[in-house]
Scaffold this active site. Structure first.
Site, short mmCIF file in Angstrom:
data_model
loop_
_atom_site.label_atom_id
_atom_site.label_comp_id
_atom_site.label_asym_id
_atom_site.label_seq_id
_atom_site.Cartn_x
_atom_site.Cartn_y
_atom_site.Cartn_z
N TYR A 188 -4.73 4.93 -0.77
CA TYR A 188 -5.13 5.12 0.63
C TYR A 188 -4.29 6.23 1.28
CZ TYR A 188 -4.90 4.45 5.69
OH TYR A 188 -4.87 4.67 7.05
N LYS A 204 -5.32 10.02 2.72
CA LYS A 204 -5.12 10.45 4.11
C LYS A 204 -4.27 11.73 4.15
CE LYS A 204 -6.26 8.58 7.44
NZ LYS A 204 -7.55 8.71 8.22
N LEU A 235 -21.38 2.24 8.82
CA LEU A 235 -21.46 0.77 8.85
C LEU A 235 -21.15 0.20 7.46
CD1 LEU A 235 -24.51 0.13 11.21
CD2 LEU A 235 -22.08 0.16 11.78
N THR A 243 -2.23 8.81 9.68
CA THR A 243 -1.40 7.61 9.65
C THR A 243 0.04 7.94 9.29
OG1 THR A 243 -1.02 5.59 8.38
CG2 THR A 243 -2.30 7.29 7.29
N ASP A 244 0.96 7.08 9.74
CA ASP A 244 2.37 7.27 9.35
C ASP A 244 2.58 7.02 7.85
OD1 ASP A 244 2.06 4.50 9.32
OD2 ASP A 244 3.77 4.07 10.63
N GLU A 245 1.58 6.40 7.19
CA GLU A 245 1.74 6.10 5.75
C GLU A 245 1.81 7.38 4.91
OE1 GLU A 245 -0.42 2.96 3.99
OE2 GLU A 245 -0.36 1.72 5.79
P1 NAD Z 1 -11.58 0.34 10.15
O1 NAD Z 1 -11.62 0.08 8.68
O2 NAD Z 1 -11.52 -0.82 11.09
O3 NAD Z 1 -12.86 1.19 10.56
C1 NAD Z 1 -13.32 2.27 9.81
C2 NAD Z 1 -14.71 2.65 10.31
O4 NAD Z 1 -15.14 3.80 9.58
C3 NAD Z 1 -15.77 1.57 10.09
O5 NAD Z 1 -16.59 1.45 11.22
C4 NAD Z 1 -16.58 2.09 8.91
O6 NAD Z 1 -17.93 1.65 8.90
C5 NAD Z 1 -16.48 3.59 9.12
N1 NAD Z 1 -16.65 4.35 7.88
C6 NAD Z 1 -16.08 4.12 6.67
N2 NAD Z 1 -16.51 5.01 5.77
C7 NAD Z 1 -17.36 5.84 6.43
C8 NAD Z 1 -18.14 6.97 6.05
N3 NAD Z 1 -18.11 7.43 4.78
N4 NAD Z 1 -18.89 7.59 6.97
C9 NAD Z 1 -18.94 7.12 8.25
N5 NAD Z 1 -18.26 6.04 8.66
C10 NAD Z 1 -17.49 5.41 7.76
O7 NAD Z 1 -10.37 1.33 10.38
P2 NAD Z 1 -9.33 1.44 11.60
O8 NAD Z 1 -8.22 0.51 11.37
O9 NAD Z 1 -10.09 1.40 12.87
O10 NAD Z 1 -8.77 2.90 11.34
C11 NAD Z 1 -9.44 4.04 11.90
C12 NAD Z 1 -8.70 5.30 11.51
O11 NAD Z 1 -7.35 5.23 11.97
C13 NAD Z 1 -8.60 5.52 10.00
O12 NAD Z 1 -8.76 6.88 9.75
C14 NAD Z 1 -7.21 5.06 9.64
O13 NAD Z 1 -6.73 5.76 8.52
C15 NAD Z 1 -6.45 5.43 10.90
N6 NAD Z 1 -5.26 4.62 11.22
C16 NAD Z 1 -5.35 3.26 11.27
C17 NAD Z 1 -4.23 2.52 11.66
C18 NAD Z 1 -4.27 1.01 11.76
O14 NAD Z 1 -3.23 0.40 11.98
N7 NAD Z 1 -5.41 0.37 11.65
C19 NAD Z 1 -3.03 3.18 11.97
C20 NAD Z 1 -2.98 4.58 11.87
C21 NAD Z 1 -4.11 5.28 11.51
O1 DAU Z 2 0.85 2.27 9.27
C1 DAU Z 2 -0.48 2.55 9.56
C2 DAU Z 2 -1.37 1.80 8.61
O2 DAU Z 2 -1.29 0.43 8.95
C3 DAU Z 2 -2.82 2.28 8.63
O3 DAU Z 2 -2.85 3.60 8.18
C4 DAU Z 2 -3.71 1.40 7.76
O4 DAU Z 2 -5.05 1.79 7.88
C5 DAU Z 2 -3.55 -0.03 8.21
O5 DAU Z 2 -4.31 -0.89 7.37
C6 DAU Z 2 -2.08 -0.45 8.19
O6 DAU Z 2 -1.57 -0.52 6.83
P1 DAU Z 2 -0.61 -1.71 6.36
O7 DAU Z 2 -0.70 -1.82 4.90
O8 DAU Z 2 0.74 -1.58 6.96
O9 DAU Z 2 -1.36 -2.94 7.11
P2 DAU Z 2 -1.76 -4.40 6.63
O10 DAU Z 2 -2.24 -5.13 7.85
O11 DAU Z 2 -2.62 -4.40 5.43
O12 DAU Z 2 -0.36 -5.02 6.19
C7 DAU Z 2 0.73 -5.07 7.11
C8 DAU Z 2 1.91 -5.67 6.36
O13 DAU Z 2 1.62 -7.05 6.08
C9 DAU Z 2 2.18 -5.03 5.02
O14 DAU Z 2 3.58 -5.00 4.78
C10 DAU Z 2 1.52 -5.97 4.01
C11 DAU Z 2 1.64 -7.32 4.67
N1 DAU Z 2 0.55 -8.29 4.36
C12 DAU Z 2 -0.74 -7.88 4.54
C13 DAU Z 2 -1.77 -8.72 4.26
C14 DAU Z 2 -3.20 -8.27 4.44
C15 DAU Z 2 0.85 -9.56 3.95
O15 DAU Z 2 2.03 -9.96 3.82
N2 DAU Z 2 -0.20 -10.42 3.67
C16 DAU Z 2 -1.50 -10.04 3.79
O16 DAU Z 2 -2.40 -10.88 3.49
#
Ligand code: NAD
Ligand code: DAU
Length: 340
Positions: free
Chosen positions: A154, A158, A36, A126-128
């Site tokens: 980040y 990963k 949390l 992640t694709d990153e």
């Molecule tokens: P998020 O930030 O919304 O959620 C992360 C969750 O992990 C939160 O509930 C947080 O409380 C919990 N957490 C953080 N540190 C922790 C710890 N030390 N121990 C236990 N719980 C902890 O993230 P998300 O966007 O749901 O991403 C989830 C996973 O998917 C991540 O591993 C992220 O790298 C991966 N991912 C995200 C995206 C995306 O577009 N959001 C895409 C590809 C992969």
């Molecule tokens: O590709 C997967 C990843 O996608 C995950 O691994 C990450 O956890 C997730 O956060 C996401 O990363 P990005 O950096 O691509 O997502 P974000 O939503 O932060 O930004 C998406 C794009 O928008 C990026 O090019 C940055 C831009 N951006 C983002 C924010 C927050 C803006 O232009 N303005 C903003 O305020």
């Protein structure tokens, strides 16, 4: 019946995955382990908190003793690790916590799996980890063979976690799988990420901060499609294997922002171009051929439908995000966008 330990289940994708699994596999039991952090929200799980086949435990994946006790008591058959610090901008501000949770936390989980035995450990990556692609080479895509080449703290954290998973597979024979997914969108995404941030700012007639010129490209996938892919990998995936997950849905940030404004009936004058993100990746694009051929997965939600559903969700669930917008998050916004 399986005991499935889902870490990070109070966050965006983890919570959607829990809802998906409880619906698809009501015979299984889900244990959610979440620290949390600012990104975890118990409100998200409120509706299932009293389900007989669901249990929530507040703990840190990097806390070895706590994780050990949870494994000893709950005896998970499967672990799906979503827990992570997930926001690139925050990793640029403060890399340390990213290494602590994303790398050390993963190691603690892998050690527990090794010690207690496990049917499957799945790492949500992640694709990153592949770095980025140039804008002028639309013929290039990330495949499972693309070398790791990270840009932000980040993505580096990963990638390190992925390498640890591979090492535990090779060295100890731990049955791991890894999925590398593109950008997700959908309900319950924390409003620091592009799509929900733009929705909530537009609703409040606040500026929409677009980094640089907004030309960066992301490959957007509706969160439920990601959850289905992970479910398939758990059921039929091959251990030791990486699976790329992506929607063949590349879009420029600026076009997404304009689309949101249009859907909400707000003027484009709200768009504010701000200083670019440091080390900003230009383009992500997944080639999902492997998961399609091996597991039959394809994205099912078209972007036009997914974004509509997402916008409606944020309109219908204002109290969920308004609570987040007060307090600590406000200070983050001032730090992040104040002098940009
Ligand atoms: P998020 O930030 O919304 O959620 C992360 C969750 O992990 C939160 O509930 C947080 O409380 C919990 N957490 C953080 N540190 C922790 C710890 N030390 N121990 C236990 N719980 C902890 O993230 P998300 O966007 O749901 O991403 C989830 C996973 O998917 C991540 O591993 C992220 O790298 C991966 N991912 C995200 C995206 C995306 O577009 N959001 C895409 C590809 C992969
Ligand atoms: O590709 C997967 C990843 O996608 C995950 O691994 C990450 O956890 C997730 O956060 C996401 O990363 P990005 O950096 O691509 O997502 P974000 O939503 O932060 O930004 C998406 C794009 O928008 C990026 O090019 C940055 C831009 N951006 C983002 C924010 C927050 C803006 O232009 N303005 C903003 O305020």
């Amino acid at each position: 019946m399986k005991n499935i330990l889902v870490t990070g289940g109070a966050g965006f994708i983890g919570s959607n995955f829990i809802f998906y699994m409880l619906k698809q596999h009501p015979e299984d039991r889900i244990i959610c382990l979440d620290k949390l952090t600012y990104a975890g929200n118990l409100q998200t799980l409120a509706l299932i908190m009293n389900n007989y086949n669901f249990k929530f435990i507040k703990a840190d994946i990097a806390d070895r003793q706590a994780v050990d006790e949870i494994f000893a008591v709950e005896k998970p058959d499967i672990v799906v690790n979503f827990a992570a610090e997930s926001h690139v901008d925050r990793s640029i501000e403060n890399p340390g916590i990213f290494l602590q949770t994303n790398v050390m936390g993963t190691q603690v989980l892998l050690d527990a799996c090794h010690k207690y035995g496990i049917e499957r450990y799945h790492q949500v990556s992640t694709d990153e980890v592949y770095g980025d692609l140039p804008l002028d080479r639309s013929d290039l895509f990330f495949t499972e063979q693309t070398p790791l080449h990270t840009s932000s703290p980040y993505s580096a954290s990963k990638a390190a976690a992925d390498l640890l998973c591979n090492a535990y597979f090779r060295t100890y024979g731990l049955p791991i799988t890894i999925s590398r997914c593109s950008n997700n969108y959908g309900p319950y995404q924390f409003p620091e990420k592009l799509i929900p941030l733009m929705i909530v700012n537009a609703l409040a007639d606040k500026p929409l901060p677009v980094y640089g010129e907004g030309l960066n490209v992301r490959d957007w996938l509706y969160v439920e499609d990601h959850c289905r892919a992970i479910d398939l990998i758990l059921e039929n995936g091959e251990v030791g294997q990486v699976y790329n997950i992506g929607g063949h849905n590349e879009m420029r940030n600026i076009d997404i922002v304009k689309l949101i404004l249009q859907a909400l009936g707000k003027p484009e004058s709200l768009i504010t171009f701000v200083t670019d993100r440091k080390g900003h990746d230009m383009r992500y694009a997944i080639d999902p051929t492997f998961i399609h051929e091996k597991l039959g997965w394809l994205p099912e939600t078209k972007f036009a439908d997914g974004i509509q559903k997402t916008i409606e969700w944020y309109l219908d669930n204002k109290s969920w995000w308004q609570e987040i917008l007060s307090g600590e998050y406000q200070k983050y916004c001032e730090r992040m966008y104040g002098n940009r």
